[in-house]
Design a protein around this motif. Structure first.
Motif, PDB file in Angstrom:
ATOM      1  N   ALA A 117       0.832  -1.209   0.000  1.00 56.09           N
ATOM      2  CA  ALA A 117       0.000   0.000   0.000  1.00 56.09           C
ATOM      3  C   ALA A 117       0.864   1.256   0.000  1.00 56.09           C
ATOM      4  O   ALA A 117       0.588   2.225  -0.729  1.00 56.09           O
ATOM      5  N   ILE A 118       1.930   1.239   0.792  1.00 61.26           N
ATOM      6  CA  ILE A 118       2.843   2.393   0.836  1.00 61.26           C
ATOM      7  C   ILE A 118       3.530   2.577  -0.518  1.00 61.26           C
ATOM      8  O   ILE A 118       3.683   3.698  -1.005  1.00 61.26           O
ATOM      9  N   TYR A 119       3.939   1.476  -1.120  1.00 60.76           N
ATOM     10  CA  TYR A 119       4.584   1.554  -2.436  1.00 60.76           C
ATOM     11  C   TYR A 119       3.633   2.162  -3.479  1.00 60.76           C
ATOM     12  O   TYR A 119       4.048   3.020  -4.275  1.00 60.76           O
ATOM     13  N   LEU A 120       2.386   1.752  -3.473  1.00 63.55           N
ATOM     14  CA  LEU A 120       1.419   2.269  -4.444  1.00 63.55           C
ATOM     15  C   LEU A 120       1.228   3.777  -4.282  1.00 63.55           C
ATOM     16  O   LEU A 120       1.112   4.505  -5.266  1.00 63.55           O
ATOM     17  N   VAL A 121       1.217   4.235  -3.041  1.00 64.54           N
ATOM     18  CA  VAL A 121       1.106   5.678  -2.800  1.00 64.54           C
ATOM     19  C   VAL A 121       2.380   6.387  -3.245  1.00 64.54           C
ATOM     20  O   VAL A 121       2.330   7.486  -3.812  1.00 64.54           O
ATOM     21  N   SER A 122       3.532   5.769  -3.005  1.00 63.47           N
ATOM     22  CA  SER A 122       4.812   6.404  -3.339  1.00 63.47           C
ATOM     23  C   SER A 122       4.993   6.604  -4.846  1.00 63.47           C
ATOM     24  O   SER A 122       5.806   7.433  -5.269  1.00 63.47           O
ATOM     25  N   ILE A 123       4.248   5.845  -5.648  1.00 62.40           N
ATOM     26  CA  ILE A 123       4.341   5.992  -7.106  1.00 62.40           C
ATOM     27  C   ILE A 123       4.023   7.419  -7.521  1.00 62.40           C
ATOM     28  O   ILE A 123       4.629   7.968  -8.450  1.00 62.40           O
ATOM     29  N   PHE A 124       3.108   8.054  -6.815  1.00 58.09           N
ATOM     30  CA  PHE A 124       2.712   9.428  -7.140  1.00 58.09           C
ATOM     31  C   PHE A 124       3.815  10.435  -6.817  1.00 58.09           C
ATOM     32  O   PHE A 124       3.812  11.550  -7.312  1.00 58.09           O
ATOM     33  N   PHE A 125       4.760  10.029  -5.991  1.00 62.32           N
ATOM     34  CA  PHE A 125       5.834  10.928  -5.577  1.00 62.32           C
ATOM     35  C   PHE A 125       7.141  10.683  -6.325  1.00 62.32           C
ATOM     36  O   PHE A 125       7.911  11.613  -6.543  1.00 62.32           O
ATOM     37  N   ALA A 126       7.403   9.424  -6.695  1.00 62.22           N
ATOM     38  CA  ALA A 126       8.721   9.120  -7.279  1.00 62.22           C
ATOM     39  C   ALA A 126       8.693   8.057  -8.358  1.00 62.22           C
ATOM     40  O   ALA A 126       9.734   7.512  -8.693  1.00 62.22           O
TER      41      ALA A 126
END
Length: 250
Positions: A117-126
């Motif tokens: 879940a954290i990785y999926l959110v991080s896609i929007f940042f990096a």
């Protein structure tokens, strides 16, 4: 109770309260990303060729995995002891190793669910680039397994919920924040860079970081060896503790 039933029970236990077990840690990590991604977006990380945002994402994922894998097994055991249902686990027709594995798999499932879940959110940042996806999956599973097993040890030792918080507040949280999540260990001055190598979480963060960006402070094979050895040791220890009935006969 069969082994499959035990695993199913442990997984469904956190899925039923997913707002608390998955989305709550996801929100806190998203706040970390927002704060650091924008306030320190121009910062350079010594020895690395990636942005600061991409540098800290692996560490944030490790934090999520560690905290939730530990919380799942420790809370499961302390609740079972408090309610008296621990007897059902001990009398079930499976071995002590299966008991250890069944509880551990539930913790791994929750830890990896939060990590994904954290990785999926991080896609929007990096972005979504992962240099070594198989290494990431394997090392993430081992890390979740280690802290699931530590959660079992904490749950066996604890007599009340306050005892669990001792592990979290005085051991897991300090070790995590001093593991290079927000900085490069090699950039620490003098003796502190060497002292950090005694922190086992350093190797976990470094290995996950290598899986993402193919850059690290420590050779990834050495880090993998360290965490694999820790996992095997803890699995043997937890199985032995169940066998002798540690803190289950008080």
């Amino acid at each position: 109770m069969s082994f499959y039933t035990l695993v199913k029970k442990e997984v469904l236990r956190f899925i039923k309260v997913s707002i608390q077990t998955i989305f709550a840690p996801l929100i806190s990590t998203t706040l970390y990303l927002i704060i650091f991604a924008y306030s320190l977006r121009g910062r350079e990380v010594v020895g690395y060729s990636v942005s600061y945002t991409r540098f800290i994402i692996p560490g944030l994922i490790v934090m999520g995995i560690i905290q939730n894998a530990f919380a799942n097994t420790s809370s499961s055991l302390i609740i079972a002891k408090y309610q008296g249902t621990i007897i059902e686990l001990l009398l079930a027709p499976f071995s002590y190793l299966q008991l250890s594995l069944g509880l551990m798999i539930g913790g791994i499932a929750r830890g990896l669910a939060v990590g994904v879940a954290i990785y999926l959110v991080s896609i929007f940042f990096a972005g979504a680039v992962i240099a070594h996806p198989l290494l990431l999956l394997g090392s993430g599973t081992i890390i979740a397994g280690i802290f699931s097993l530590l959660g079992i040890i904490a749950g066996l030792w604890a007599k009340k919920f306050d005892h669990i918080s001792i592990f979290s507040n005085f051991f897991i949280t300090p070790l995590t924040f001093l593991s290079g999540v927000f900085y490069s260990v090699s950039s620490l001055p003098g003796v502190w860079s060497r002292v950090s190598l005694f922190n086992p979480v350093v190797y976990m963060v470094d290995l996950i970081r290598y899986s993402f960006i193919a850059e690290s402070d420590i050779n990834y094979l050495f880090s993998l060896t360290v965490i694999s050895g820790a996992f095997i040791f803890l699995l043997i220890l937890v199985t032995y503790l169940f066998k002798i009935g540690y803190k289950l006969k008080d």
